[in-house]
Design a protein around this motif. Structure first.
Motif, short mmCIF file in Angstrom:
data_model
loop_
_atom_site.label_atom_id
_atom_site.label_comp_id
_atom_site.label_asym_id
_atom_site.label_seq_id
_atom_site.Cartn_x
_atom_site.Cartn_y
_atom_site.Cartn_z
N LEU A 23 46.06 35.34 39.51
CA LEU A 23 45.88 35.95 38.20
C LEU A 23 46.89 37.07 37.96
N GLY A 26 50.48 35.73 37.58
CA GLY A 26 50.65 35.12 36.26
C GLY A 26 50.81 36.15 35.16
N ILE A 27 50.04 37.22 35.23
CA ILE A 27 50.14 38.28 34.20
C ILE A 27 51.45 39.04 34.34
N ASP A 71 53.00 30.16 33.89
CA ASP A 71 52.22 31.40 33.86
C ASP A 71 50.78 31.11 33.41
N GLY A 72 50.62 30.24 32.43
CA GLY A 72 49.28 29.88 31.95
C GLY A 72 48.46 29.23 33.04
N ILE A 75 47.38 31.94 35.51
CA ILE A 75 46.31 32.80 34.98
C ILE A 75 44.98 32.05 34.92
N LEU A 79 41.68 32.60 37.33
CA LEU A 79 40.34 32.88 36.79
C LEU A 79 39.31 31.89 37.29
#
Length: 95
Positions: A23, A26-27, A71-72, A75, A79
C-alpha cells in the motif's frame, strides 16, 4: 499437522506488514516522476524499452497509464491483503 494458534497469529501479522508495504509503495509511487529505463520521462518524449527480449516503444501517456495501472494494483492489492490478514488475525485471536 495443523498450524498452532501462535503460528497463525504470526502469519497474519506478517500478512498485515506485507500489505502495508504494498500500500505504501503504491501511494509513494504516485508522487514520483515518470521514468523510462531509470531515466526521467517528460511529456512529448518516447520511451524505448526492452520487455522479454523485445523492443517496446511507448509514448509518455502510454508509459503513465502503465505506471498508474501498476500503482493501482499495488494499492488495491495492499488493501486486500491488510484487510484479509486483519480479519483472519481477529478470528484467530478471539477466544
Amino acid at each position: 499437522m495443523r498450524p498452532t494458534r501462535h503460528s497463525l497469529t504470526i502469519a497474519h501479522i506478517i500478512g498485515i506488514g506485507v500489505g502495508l508495504v504494498l500500500l505504501i509503495v503504491g501511494i509513494v509511487r504516485l508522487f514520483l516522476p515518470l521514468e523510462c529505463s531509470g531515466h526521467a520521462l517528460e511529456a512529448g518524449q518516447v520511451c524505448h524499452d526492452t520487455v522479454k527480449g523485445r523492443a517496446v516503444v511507448r509514448t509518455f501517456d502510454e508509459q503513465r497509464s502503465l505506471r498508474d495501472t501498476t500503482d493501482g494494483f499495488l494499492i488495491v492489492g495492499g488493501l486486500v491483503v491488510v484487510t484479509g490478514s486483519a480479519v483472519l488475525l481477529h478470528r484467530t485471536t478471539r477466544p
